[in-house]
Design an enzyme around this catalytic site. Structure first.
Site, PDB file in Angstrom:
ATOM      1  N   HIS A  39       0.831  -1.208   0.000  1.00  0.00           N
ATOM      2  CA  HIS A  39       0.000   0.000   0.000  1.00  0.00           C
ATOM      3  C   HIS A  39       0.862   1.253   0.000  1.00  0.00           C
ATOM      4  CE1 HIS A  39      -2.360   3.204   1.970  1.00  0.00           C
ATOM      5  NE2 HIS A  39      -3.317   2.737   1.200  1.00  0.00           N
ATOM      6  N   CYS A 432      -3.179  -1.913 -16.227  1.00  0.00           N
ATOM      7  CA  CYS A 432      -3.114  -0.841 -15.248  1.00  0.00           C
ATOM      8  C   CYS A 432      -2.500  -1.284 -13.935  1.00  0.00           C
ATOM      9  CB  CYS A 432      -4.495  -0.231 -15.019  1.00  0.00           C
ATOM     10  SG  CYS A 432      -5.645  -1.377 -14.253  1.00  0.00           S
TER      11      CYS A 432
END
Lengths: 478, 478
Positions: A39, A432
Site C-alpha cells: 500500500h 493498469c
C-alpha cells in the site's frame, strides 16, 4: 509537525488507507513491512513521493514516538533522509533537490535555462514517433493527472475512486453509507458523496483536456474505511446518533479472514447497486458539465473484479439505466465506454464471454498475479524474497509483483487477449497494474498486442521509452 | 460435559483447527458463520459428524455459556437436535438412530438382520461393475480410513497431516517447532514429532491394507497452530522457557493479512525443508515397518500448493534424498509416488511443466475455486448466496464450493488434464476437493478422464453410485 509547515518523513510499521492524509503532506515515507507493491509503495509512487518500504530492521515505538534500528535510536524531530531508488535510509539530513526536468515541468525553472530539459524533450520526440502503444497513467487526483500529462501521458488508465473518499468530510459520509441499516439511509449518505465525486471528476476531466479517463468504481473492502481506534469510533457514533457498541459490532461483522478474497470489487456494486448508480451519475454529470465548457471528455467506466460475465452484464445494465436517465434529463450526451478489469483468473479464461459485452479490458496485473500464483503482495515477504534471490531456488527470475511473470500470469494475459479479440475485434486492451511501468513487462505488452500501458505519473517517461524500445526490438526480431 | 460422558453438540461462532479436539467428542456441530466448505463443515464431514454451519441467526454468549436465536434462549445443558442434511436446528431432544447400513458396518447389527443392508450390498455390486473411475476417500485418521474402506473406498486421496498435530503432546511439539529460533531447535522439535507421525501412518497403512494412500505434507499457515489466548500463551512460554511477550511477538510476526495467500503449502517446506524431511521420513519408515509385517503399502507423497514446477523440483529433490537414505539404512524399499495438488491457477496453466516431474496430480478444487474466482469460502457469505439464489442474479447455477463451476474452474481442470497428459501420458489424475463427493462434479470428472475422485468417508457410497451413473450417461451420449 507537517501542520507547522515542517518537512516530515512518515515512518510507519505499515500504512493503510487511513494514512493517505499523512502521506499526502509527507516528503517521504518509510515502512517496516511491505515491498514495492505494498500500500505504502503504490500510493507514494502515485504521489511522486519517495518511499522505502519493507525496512524490516526498523522497530517503531509509536506511543513514545521514536524508532530503533540496529542500536541507533531516532526520535520525532530528528533528521532522516531516504533514497526511494536504492531503499537506503540515512540517520542524518542530506541535501536534496528536484531533477531539472521536474523543475521545468513544475514551473520552478524556465525551459530556456535547462539544457537537460531541452535534450529530454527532443529525445522524447523520437520516442513518441517510434512507440506504437499508448502510455496512460494511474492518477486519482487532478494534480496527479496534470503531472502525468506534463510527462506525456495520453490518458488515465486507472483512476481509483476510493482514494477520493478519504479527504475531509467525505470519510464521514462513506462511513455513514457503510453503516446504513437500509437502502434509504444508504442513499442519503450517497447523496452527500455525489457532489464531491462529481467535482473531483470535473477537475480530472479538465486536467485531461479530451484524453480518455478510465475510472474504476469502488473496489476495496468496506472495512478499510471504518475507524479502528476507540476515539474515532466514538466520534462516528456521536455523529450518527448510534452507540459505540453498534459501530464496533458493525465493524466486526465486516471483518474478513482474507479481505483480498472477500466482499470487494464489483461484488459491492452488485449487492448495493445504489453505490454504482451514484458513482456513474457523478462521472456522467461531470462529463456533461465539462463538455458544456467546450472541453472534450472521454469517460471510460471500469467495473472491477469481474470473474463471471454475468456480473458484468448486471452492473452494466444498472450503469446504462443511469446514463440514459441523465442524457434524457439534460438533453445532452457524451461518448463513453463501459469495460472491466481483468484481474480474476476466471475472467481471463472466460474472456470471450465478457468481451461480447465489454468495450475494453484493463489487465489488473497486481491482483491477477496474486490470484494466479496464490500469494498476496502483502503476505509473500516470508518466502518470495527467497524464491527470487536464493542461489538454490530462483523460482522466479524477477519479483513477480514488479515484472510480470510472463511464463505463468503472462499466459493468462495472452489467453484473455486472444479470447477477447476473437469475440470482440474492436475491444480496447490495456494494463493498469504496477507492471505497466516496468520496461520488461512493457515489452511483453507490446508483443501480445495491447493498445496501451498505464503507470504512475513519475514512471510515464520511462514507460514511453520502453514502449519505443519494444517496437525496435520487435522489428529486429521480425 | 463431554468429559462426563454426556452427548454434546458443539455450538460455536466459527471453528478453527484448535476446536478439533472438541469436534472429535461432539455428537454434532453448529456454527453461526461459514458454509458447506467452512472449516466446521469439512472437518465434521470427515468425522461423519452431523453439522449445521452458517446458522446466522444464532447469537452466542460464550462467557455466559448460552445462545439466543429469534428471542429463544438456550443455555449449556439444554437439549438441541440438528439435521445436517437440511440444516435445521431444533430446541428440543429428538430421538435419533444410525442408519441400518452404518449399524451393520459398525458391527452394531448383524448383516443377516438387515434386508436394507443386503439390498445395499447387491446394488453396490452393480455399481462397482459399471463405474470406471476409482473412488478414494479423504481421511486423516485410521478410524476414518477403516470406515471409508467399509463403504468401498479404494484408497486415500487426501490425508491431511496437520490434523494429526493437534492431539495431546503433539501440539506442544509443533508449537516449539514454529517458535524455534534456528534450525537446531527446529529439528529438535521435529524429532519429537517423528515417532508420532510414523505411528499414525503405520495405522493408516494397516487400515488401507495395500490400497494407495495419498499423504499431503504440512499445508496450513503456521499461526493456526499457535494459541490465541493469554493462558495458553503463558503455558507455552513456561514450557519453552521464554517470556509470554516473546510468544506474543512471534505470533504477531506470523500474522497475515490474507492467510490463504500467505506462508503455507509447499512454501513452508521450501523455507524449512527440515519439516518436509521429517514428514517424508515418517511416511517411508512407516511404510517399511508395515511392509515388514507382510502388508502391502502404496504411499503417495503429495506436495501442496505448487504454483511453479521449480517448487516441485526443489521439494521432490529433498524428498528423494530422504527416501534413498532410508532405503539404504534399512536395506529395504517400497513403491511410492511423489506428486502434487493442482490448486493454484498458475499450476493448472503450466501443468505440462509440472507433469514432467510429477507422478500424479490431485485437483484441490476448494483452493482452485477460491483462487480462480477470487473469493474464499470463508468470506463469500456476504455475496455468494445472492449470486446463486437471487432471482435477478443467478450468476452461478450452483454454489461453486459444492458443485464445481464447470464453465470456469472446470476449464482450468480440463487445461491441466490435457497439458499434464501431453507431457506425461502415464500421470495419475484425481480430485480431492470437497467437490469429489458431489454427483454433478463426479460426472464432469468422468468426462474429462480423471482416474479417481476422493471424498469424505460418508460420501463414498454416493460417489461410487455417481461414478457408475456417469458411465451410463456417457454411453447414452456416445
Amino acid at each position: 509537525m507537517a501542520a507547522e509547515g515542517k518537512d516530515v518523513i512518515l515512518v510507519r510499521t505499515e500504512t493503510s488507507p487511513e494514512d493517505i492524509g499523512g502521506m499526502a503532506v509527507a516528503k517521504g515515507v518509510v515502512t517496516c513491512r511491505g515491498g514495492m507493491t505494498s500500500h505504502a509503495a503504490v500510493v507514494a509512487r502515485g504521489m511522486g513521493c519517495p518511499c522505502v518500504s519493507g525496512a524490516g530492521d526498523i522497530r517503531i515505538n509509536e506511543p513514545k514516538r521514536f524508532l530503533e534500528v540496529n542500536g541507533t535510536k531516532l526520535s520525532e524531530g530528528d533528521f532522516i533522509s531516504i533514497d526511494g531508488f536504492t531503499g537506503e535510509v540515512y540517520g542524518a539530513k542530506i541535501p536534496v533537490r528536484a531533477s531539472e526536468i521536474v523543475q521545468v515541468l513544475n514551473g520552478a525553472m524556465k525551459e530556456s535555462e535547462s539544457i537537460l530539459y531541452r535534450d529530454y524533450k527532443s529525445f522524447m520526440g523520437f520516442v513518441q514517433d517510434l512507440k506504437e502503444m499508448g502510455v496512460y497513467t494511474n492518477a486519482d487526483t487532478p494534480h496527479d493527472a496534470q503531472m502525468a500529462v506534463a510527462f506525456g501521458a495520453e490518458g488515465i488508465g486507472l483512476c481509483r475512486t476510493e482514494h477520493m473518499f478519504f479527504g475531509g468530510d467525505r470519510i464521514m459520509s462513506i462511513r455513514k453509507m457503510i453503516l446504513a441499516n437500509n437502502i434509504v439511509e444508504r442513499e442519503k449518505a450517497l447523496a452527500e458523496l455525489l457532489p464531491m465525486q462529481r467535482s473531483d471528476f470535473e477537475e480530472i476531466f479538465l486536467a485531461l483536456d479530451g484524453r480518455p479517463a478510465t475510472i474504476r468504481l469502488l473496489d476495496p473492502p468496506l472495512h478499510e474505511f471504518l475507524p479502528n481506534d476507540h476515539t474515532s469510533r466514538h466520534e462516528l457514533a456521536l455523529q450518527m446518533g448510534i452507540t459505540v457498541e453498534e459501530v464496533a459490532q458493525k465493524s466486526s461483522a465486516l471483518h474478513e479472514f482474507n479481505p483480498m478474497l472477500g466482499f470487494r470489487g464489483c461484488r459491492l456494486a452488485i449487492i448495493y447497486p445504489e453505490i454504482l448508480r451514484m458513482q456513474v451519475r457523478a462521472i456522467i454529470e461531470a462529463a456533461l458539465n465539462v463538455k458544456r465548457k467546450g472541453v472534450e471528455v472521454l469517460p471510460e467506466i471500469m467495473i472491477p473484479l469481474v470473474g463471471n460475465y454475468k456480473e458484468f452484464v448486471f452492473t452494466k445494465k444498472h450503469a446504462l439505466e443511469v446514463i440514459e436517465t441523465i442524457f434524457s434529463e439534460q438533453s445532452l450526451k457524451v461518448h463513453y465506454k463501459i469495460g472491466t478489469m481483468i484481474e480474476v483468473p476466471r475472467a481471463a479464461i472466460t474472456a470471450d464471454e465478457i468481451a461480447k459485452e465489454a468495450a475494453f479490458f484493463s489487465f489488473g496485473t497486481n491482483d491477477l498475479t496474486q490470484l494466479a500464483c496464490g500469494f498476496s503482495r502483502d503476505d509473500a515477504a516470508s518466502f518470495l524474497g527467497a524464491y527470487v534471490n536464493d542461489a538454490d531456488k530462483q523460482f522466479y527470475e524477477y519479483d513477480p509483483f514488479a515484472t510480470l511473470d510472463v511464463n505463468g500470469v503472462g499466459k493468462l494475459v495472452e489467453m484473455a487477449v486472444k479470447l477477447g479479440r476473437s469475440a470482440n475485434p474492436s475491444i480496447k486492451l490495456g494494463i493498469c497494474g504496477e507492471h505497466g511501468g516496468d520496461p520488461k513487462t512493457i515489452a511483453f505488452c507490446n508483443k501480445v498486442g495491447l493498445d496501451y500501458v498505464s503507470c504512475s505519473p513519475f514512471r510515464v517517461p520511462i514507460a514511453r521509452l520502453a514502449a519505443a524500445q519494444a517496437v525496435i526490438e520487435a522489428r529486429k526480431n521480425a
